[in-house]
Design a protein around this motif. Structure first.
Motif, PDB file in Angstrom:
ATOM      1  N   UNK A   1     -16.015  58.606  -3.904  1.00  0.00           N
ATOM      2  CA  UNK A   1     -15.547  57.385  -3.250  1.00  0.00           C
ATOM      3  C   UNK A   1     -14.339  56.833  -4.012  1.00  0.00           C
ATOM      4  N   UNK A   2     -13.254  56.538  -3.303  1.00  0.00           N
ATOM      5  CA  UNK A   2     -12.050  56.002  -3.927  1.00  0.00           C
ATOM      6  C   UNK A   2     -12.294  54.585  -4.419  1.00  0.00           C
ATOM      7  N   UNK A   3     -11.528  54.204  -5.439  1.00  0.00           N
ATOM      8  CA  UNK A   3     -11.631  52.842  -5.942  1.00  0.00           C
ATOM      9  C   UNK A   3     -11.104  51.857  -4.902  1.00  0.00           C
ATOM     10  N   UNK A   4     -11.542  50.613  -5.008  1.00  0.00           N
ATOM     11  CA  UNK A   4     -11.049  49.563  -4.134  1.00  0.00           C
ATOM     12  C   UNK A   4      -9.687  49.106  -4.619  1.00  0.00           C
ATOM     13  N   UNK A   5      -8.675  49.245  -3.765  1.00  0.00           N
ATOM     14  CA  UNK A   5      -7.329  48.807  -4.117  1.00  0.00           C
ATOM     15  C   UNK A   5      -7.142  47.328  -3.805  1.00  0.00           C
ATOM     16  N   UNK A   6      -7.590  46.910  -2.610  1.00  0.00           N
ATOM     17  CA  UNK A   6      -7.432  45.528  -2.163  1.00  0.00           C
ATOM     18  C   UNK A   6      -8.778  44.977  -1.740  1.00  0.00           C
ATOM     19  N   UNK A   7      -9.085  43.780  -2.219  1.00  0.00           N
ATOM     20  CA  UNK A   7     -10.312  43.102  -1.826  1.00  0.00           C
ATOM     21  C   UNK A   7      -9.976  41.693  -1.349  1.00  0.00           C
ATOM     22  N   UNK A   8     -10.357  41.396  -0.117  1.00  0.00           N
ATOM     23  CA  UNK A   8     -10.139  40.072   0.473  1.00  0.00           C
ATOM     24  C   UNK A   8     -11.510  39.467   0.720  1.00  0.00           C
ATOM     25  N   UNK A   9     -11.758  38.288   0.181  1.00  0.00           N
ATOM     26  CA  UNK A   9     -13.097  37.689   0.258  1.00  0.00           C
ATOM     27  C   UNK A   9     -13.021  36.243   0.722  1.00  0.00           C
ATOM     28  N   UNK A  10     -13.623  35.966   1.878  1.00  0.00           N
ATOM     29  CA  UNK A  10     -13.723  34.597   2.382  1.00  0.00           C
ATOM     30  C   UNK A  10     -12.390  33.912   2.599  1.00  0.00           C
ATOM     31  N   UNK A  11     -11.371  34.671   2.963  1.00  0.00           N
ATOM     32  CA  UNK A  11     -10.022  34.113   3.043  1.00  0.00           C
ATOM     33  C   UNK A  11      -9.865  33.222   4.273  1.00  0.00           C
ATOM     34  N   UNK A  12      -9.309  32.058   4.049  1.00  0.00           N
ATOM     35  CA  UNK A  12      -9.013  31.136   5.142  1.00  0.00           C
ATOM     36  C   UNK A  12      -7.750  30.362   4.830  1.00  0.00           C
ATOM     37  N   UNK A  13      -7.025  29.990   5.865  1.00  0.00           N
ATOM     38  CA  UNK A  13      -5.806  29.201   5.640  1.00  0.00           C
ATOM     39  C   UNK A  13      -5.585  28.223   6.777  1.00  0.00           C
ATOM     40  N   UNK A  14      -5.292  26.974   6.359  1.00  0.00           N
ATOM     41  CA  UNK A  14      -5.017  25.902   7.306  1.00  0.00           C
ATOM     42  C   UNK A  14      -3.653  25.300   6.986  1.00  0.00           C
ATOM     43  N   UNK A  15      -2.804  25.219   8.001  1.00  0.00           N
ATOM     44  CA  UNK A  15      -1.495  24.594   7.834  1.00  0.00           C
ATOM     45  C   UNK A  15      -1.606  23.095   8.115  1.00  0.00           C
ATOM     46  N   UNK A  16      -0.973  22.281   7.267  1.00  0.00           N
ATOM     47  CA  UNK A  16      -0.897  20.850   7.538  1.00  0.00           C
ATOM     48  C   UNK A  16      -2.069  20.033   7.063  1.00  0.00           C
ATOM     49  N   UNK A  17      -2.773  20.502   6.035  1.00  0.00           N
ATOM     50  CA  UNK A  17      -3.845  19.702   5.463  1.00  0.00           C
ATOM     51  C   UNK A  17      -5.161  19.835   6.198  1.00  0.00           C
ATOM     52  N   UNK A  18      -6.103  18.938   5.881  1.00  0.00           N
ATOM     53  CA  UNK A  18      -7.478  19.048   6.365  1.00  0.00           C
ATOM     54  C   UNK A  18      -7.579  19.017   7.885  1.00  0.00           C
ATOM     55  N   UNK A  19      -6.676  18.309   8.537  1.00  0.00           N
ATOM     56  CA  UNK A  19      -6.738  18.198   9.992  1.00  0.00           C
ATOM     57  C   UNK A  19      -5.697  19.071  10.687  1.00  0.00           C
ATOM     58  N   UNK A  20      -5.096  19.963   9.932  1.00  0.00           N
ATOM     59  CA  UNK A  20      -4.039  20.808  10.484  1.00  0.00           C
ATOM     60  C   UNK A  20      -4.570  22.030  11.215  1.00  0.00           C
ATOM     61  N   UNK A  21      -3.659  22.937  11.535  1.00  0.00           N
ATOM     62  CA  UNK A  21      -3.984  24.141  12.309  1.00  0.00           C
ATOM     63  C   UNK A  21      -4.683  25.175  11.433  1.00  0.00           C
ATOM     64  N   UNK A  22      -5.859  25.621  11.858  1.00  0.00           N
ATOM     65  CA  UNK A  22      -6.599  26.661  11.152  1.00  0.00           C
ATOM     66  C   UNK A  22      -6.133  28.011  11.674  1.00  0.00           C
ATOM     67  N   UNK A  23      -5.406  28.760  10.836  1.00  0.00           N
ATOM     68  CA  UNK A  23      -4.812  30.030  11.268  1.00  0.00           C
ATOM     69  C   UNK A  23      -5.760  31.205  11.086  1.00  0.00           C
ATOM     70  N   UNK A  24      -6.427  31.269   9.930  1.00  0.00           N
ATOM     71  CA  UNK A  24      -7.384  32.341   9.659  1.00  0.00           C
ATOM     72  C   UNK A  24      -8.641  31.733   9.069  1.00  0.00           C
ATOM     73  N   UNK A  25      -9.788  32.379   9.314  1.00  0.00           N
ATOM     74  CA  UNK A  25     -11.051  31.777   8.908  1.00  0.00           C
ATOM     75  C   UNK A  25     -12.021  32.829   8.368  1.00  0.00           C
ATOM     76  N   UNK A  26     -12.389  32.673   7.095  1.00  0.00           N
ATOM     77  CA  UNK A  26     -13.467  33.445   6.480  1.00  0.00           C
ATOM     78  C   UNK A  26     -13.313  34.956   6.682  1.00  0.00           C
TER      79      UNK A  26
END
Length: 260
Positions: A1-26
């Motif tokens: 089994x190859x080693x893990x090169x990239x690991x993404x965990x629980x990634x989320x991003x919201x533009x414009x603060x707490x009430x802004x647009x949620x672009x990606x989620x978990x």
């Protein structure tokens, strides 16, 4: 089994603060060393935001990204990105060779080694005779070859590609897809490519991550077993390719219908 090169965990991003647009989620997934993985999803679903977060160009609101086990804070030195808009990513006042050598300067490589690397990759992408030309003297497909050569010259641990072939004609697109497959084999590259083109994702990938509409989440982590050697005609006509294309199309369509 190859080693893990990239690991993404629980990634989320919201533009414009707490009430802004949620672009990606978990979002959570791994890419193994030497793997070519594609992210496919509907337009505007957050694919480019995901890639910017992975590359360290933006700091995600939630979760973490690790490259070779190291937490990504800022742009890693052993990562390269190829963008869709090749005309804006190249310096028009520099020659093709100088464009390829440019990122190598910040890595402390001497003049001789920079020249050796640039000549090697330019020859490999079929632009050995164009080294002294300027980007504006080249076709769109040739300019994107320069962008790929520049990325490969850095010998990155991970190559990220954001819709890299979307702005060229169909024939050039096929040529560049095959160039990427060859580069992956030649240089042992680990590649994560974002696209909205279902056929392209299946033709290129070992795995396809299918995303929902915004906020993006992973609908399916789909393995692609079409063999190491692929052909633009034979592979796309195979029963396995047609089945995979249908499966991805249905996943995207069902998810779209569920959110409208």
């Amino acid at each position: 089994m190859s080693e893990t090169m990239l690991s993404v965990a629980g990634l989320g991003h919201r533009y414009g603060g707490a009430n802004g647009h949620l672009a990606i989620a978990d979002l959570s997934f791994d890419v193994r060393a030497g793997e070519l993985a594609c992210i496919v999803g509907p337009s505007g679903c957050g694919k480019s935001t995901l890639l910017r977060a992975i590359s360290g160009l933006i700091t995600a609101s939630d979760g973490e990204v690790r490259l070779r086990g190291e937490l990504v804070r800022g742009v890693p030195s052993d990562l390269a990105v190829v963008f869709q808009d090749y005309s804006r990513s190249l310096f028009p006042w520099l020659s093709v060779r100088s464009n390829v050598e440019f990122p190598l300067r910040s890595r402390g490589l001497g003049k001789a080694e920079r020249r050796e690397r640039s000549d090697e990759v330019l020859e490999w992408v079929g632009l050995g005779d164009a080294a002294a030309k300027y980007p504006w003297q080249l076709s769109g497909g040739m300019q994107q070859r320069v962008s790929i050569a520049r990325a490969l010259a850095c010998r990155p641990a991970l190559l990220l590609m954001d819709e890299p072939f979307a702005s060229v004609d169909a024939q050039t697109r096929f040529e560049l897809e095959d160039l990427l497959l060859g580069a992956r084999k030649q240089f042992g590259s680990t590649v994560l490519l974002v696209t909205h083109d279902i056929d392209e994702s299946i033709y290129l990938a070992d795995r396809v991550f299918v995303l929902s509409r915004s906020p993006a989440s992973i609908v399916r982590d789909l393995p692609v077993d079409l063999g190491a050697e692929r052909d633009q005609i034979a592979t796309r006509q195979s029963a396995d390719f047609v089945q995979l294309r249908s499966e991805v199309a249905q996943l995207l369509d069902v998810r779209t219908a569920a959110r409208t």
